[in-house]
Motif scaffolding. Sequence first.
Motif, PDB file in Angstrom:
ATOM      1  N   VAL A 147      -2.583  -9.306  14.212  1.00  0.00           N
ATOM      2  CA  VAL A 147      -1.880  -8.048  13.980  1.00  0.00           C
ATOM      3  C   VAL A 147      -2.598  -7.273  12.887  1.00  0.00           C
ATOM      4  CG1 VAL A 147       0.390  -8.863  14.740  1.00  0.00           C
ATOM      5  CG2 VAL A 147      -0.240  -9.069  12.330  1.00  0.00           C
ATOM      6  N   ILE A 148      -2.503  -5.947  12.980  1.00  0.00           N
ATOM      7  CA  ILE A 148      -3.045  -5.081  11.932  1.00  0.00           C
ATOM      8  C   ILE A 148      -1.963  -4.087  11.525  1.00  0.00           C
ATOM      9  CG2 ILE A 148      -5.456  -5.279  12.647  1.00  0.00           C
ATOM     10  CD1 ILE A 148      -5.170  -2.525  14.009  1.00  0.00           C
ATOM     11  N   ALA A 149      -2.104  -3.522  10.334  1.00  0.00           N
ATOM     12  CA  ALA A 149      -1.146  -2.526   9.856  1.00  0.00           C
ATOM     13  C   ALA A 149      -1.837  -1.620   8.867  1.00  0.00           C
ATOM     14  CB  ALA A 149       0.042  -3.216   9.184  1.00  0.00           C
ATOM     15  N   GLU A 150      -1.245  -0.430   8.668  1.00  0.00           N
ATOM     16  CA  GLU A 150      -1.641   0.464   7.585  1.00  0.00           C
ATOM     17  C   GLU A 150      -0.544   0.393   6.541  1.00  0.00           C
ATOM     18  OE1 GLU A 150       0.073   1.504  10.149  1.00  0.00           O
ATOM     19  OE2 GLU A 150       1.707   2.473   9.080  1.00  0.00           O
ATOM     20  N   THR A 151      -0.888   0.634   5.290  1.00  0.00           N
ATOM     21  CA  THR A 151       0.184   0.674   4.309  1.00  0.00           C
ATOM     22  C   THR A 151      -0.157   1.661   3.190  1.00  0.00           C
ATOM     23  OG1 THR A 151       1.754  -0.747   3.111  1.00  0.00           O
ATOM     24  CG2 THR A 151      -0.587  -1.183   2.748  1.00  0.00           C
ATOM     25  N   GLY A 152       0.898   2.228   2.590  1.00  0.00           N
ATOM     26  CA  GLY A 152       0.715   3.158   1.477  1.00  0.00           C
ATOM     27  C   GLY A 152       1.087   2.456   0.189  1.00  0.00           C
ATOM     28  N   ALA A 175      -5.799   5.200   5.708  1.00  0.00           N
ATOM     29  CA  ALA A 175      -5.542   3.821   6.141  1.00  0.00           C
ATOM     30  C   ALA A 175      -5.110   3.818   7.605  1.00  0.00           C
ATOM     31  CB  ALA A 175      -4.473   3.184   5.259  1.00  0.00           C
ATOM     32  N   MET A 176      -4.316   4.818   7.994  1.00  0.00           N
ATOM     33  CA  MET A 176      -3.846   4.902   9.376  1.00  0.00           C
ATOM     34  C   MET A 176      -5.021   5.208  10.318  1.00  0.00           C
ATOM     35  SD  MET A 176      -0.291   6.513  10.440  1.00  0.00           S
ATOM     36  CE  MET A 176       0.419   6.331  12.077  1.00  0.00           C
TER      37      MET A 176
END
Lengths: 269, 405
Positions: free
Chosen positions: B117-122, B180-181
């Motif tokens: 799994v991958i994700a973007e985060t702030g 990041a997104m």
Amino acid sequence: MTDQNRIDRRFAKLRGEGRKALVTYIVAGDGGLQNTVPLMHKLVASGADVIELGVPFSDPMAEGPVIQRGHERALAGGASLRKCLALVDEFRQNDKDTPVILMGYANPIQRMGEQVFAEAAAEAGVDGALTVDLPAEEAGALNSFMAERNLRNIFLLTPTTTEERIGEITTLASGFVYYVSLKGVTGAGHLDLESVRDNLEHIRQFTDLPLCVGFGIKDGSSARSVSANGDGAVVGSVLVSAVGDAVDASAAEERVGEIVSEMRQALDQ
Amino acid sequence: MSKPGAIDFSTFPDASGHFGPYGGRFVSETLISALDELQAMYMSLKDDPDFVAAFDHDLAHYVGRPSPLYLAERLTEQAGGARIWLKREDLNHTGAHKVNNTVGQALLAKQSGKTRVIAETGAGQHGVATATVAARLGLSCTVYMGAADVKRQSPNVYRMKLLGAEVVPVESGSKTLKDAMNEAMRDWVTNVDNTFYIIGTVAGPHPYPQLVRDFNSIIGREARRQSLERFGQLPDALVACVGGGSNAIGLFHPFLNDTQVKMFGVEAGGKGLASGKHAAPLNDGIPGVLHGNRTYLMEDDDGQIIETHSVSAGLDYPGVGPEHAWLKDIGRVEYVTADDDEALDAFRRLTRTEGILPALESSHAVAYALKLAGSMSPEQNIVVNLSGRGDKDIFTVAAIDGIEV
């Protein structure tokens, strides 16, 4: 202005000569706004058939690191969609024949207004547009405005595009079809030539439009291999990388000229 | 009960992912088949009794739901008007509402058979919530985080690493959440065969705005039931902060057809709307296309996305979920702002009066609720989404106070 679009004319000519098209991508304003038009002429002099002018965007989601940096450099130098149109207008003062396509993202066009954009592009001497993040489902309005001004709508097809979508997209497409040779972003590695050949043969069943292959083409031999079953090759990252690495504008022109000449020779072999 | 001719909000988005003119799917052709696959899987599972039971089970036994609806009596007294109820999402496992969505998407990832799994985060809350579910399911996890955010949210970066995730600092563009997104999208398109992309907010291409909303709607469903239990009627007003807008839509959505319930989405006013240094696209942006959907954006005259500012990293985003854009246009939700100073005041006030340390994001909602309550009468009720806890923010607040922690 003739009825026939420069893209159509160029591909008809190449087809008649039994040659492949060399489609070259640079980012407008990368390396300095004042150096873009000379670089476009250099592309043509070195054997490019079609110029794809990248319109810089702050969030180029489909680009690999090389072209992302090209967009960032161009934006830092003050490039914008309006300035791209002005560059094409300037290019046309000395080149009436080479097709120019704008390749970019939806938001700058949305901001300008789709109809205003189509009219301004036609005025400037643009021949078509490829809007990366405007898939067939969302492209209707822009397509109509472009078609009204005799401009071509270039679409991407990929190894994962379903049969149903190939049918829909080739119905909307004009000028040529851009086949993305691999999964990933621009500039990625790992070309699978066998799958490119099979997919191009499959797409041929749906359309008579010229098929050009891009993503992952690094040199003359890869250009020649991927376009063997298509009508042309698109080269981008390797040129943008050359512009980014060059110490000045004349070095950039020289290096870009060498790369394009080598590809031209390989394609004409 | 909806009147004839009224909008039935439960029927949106339409089949192609549109909320009125917003939403949709503005992505490169290279991503279409992955989105089609995700959409087909989600549509087949979302009402499947086994899937729903698995989700409910995880929410109850892993996340710790239902979260309480807490009457903030001293805060209410200070505001001098309507009663202020806090929906305590800060008490969830990992400390924010974000885990509602990652638990749901993890079930989808598991179903898809993908191993990564991958994700973007702030701010790092979504990254932590993703790394958490990945650890639980034994999935490999990569989180993209803007290089600027990596610096200002170092505790969350370390939490993600402890959970076994790889954190990739993104150096392109403005080095924040939007970049990041972009990078997560690029990873996904390259590794789509083995990778599931867990988007953390109600933005992105269809079906993400819908599925992230659906998973977070547990907040509003619980709040609706709890309101009836605790004060015998629906709330008069709902208040939630809006960055991408996932906690807000999670609270609002189950109430949208209850036309008597007023709703307020609070955007980050930063240094004030007039300064231009804010993250309030619904208040001061225009519609455009970014990250796969049409919505309100912060951009310049050339259509380039501009940098945003907020004291809270989780609200520091130039876009907003497309459903919010539509709810604004049709007037169903009112979108307002709270600036940095107001949010910091609310952060301190809630901490001192109720012993609850809110996230700086949620503090924006508290700030507006304090003003709103004062303009309402004591028999009325406001439900505020306390979307996350503020432990992650103590370094930011200490720095503003000139204190080294």
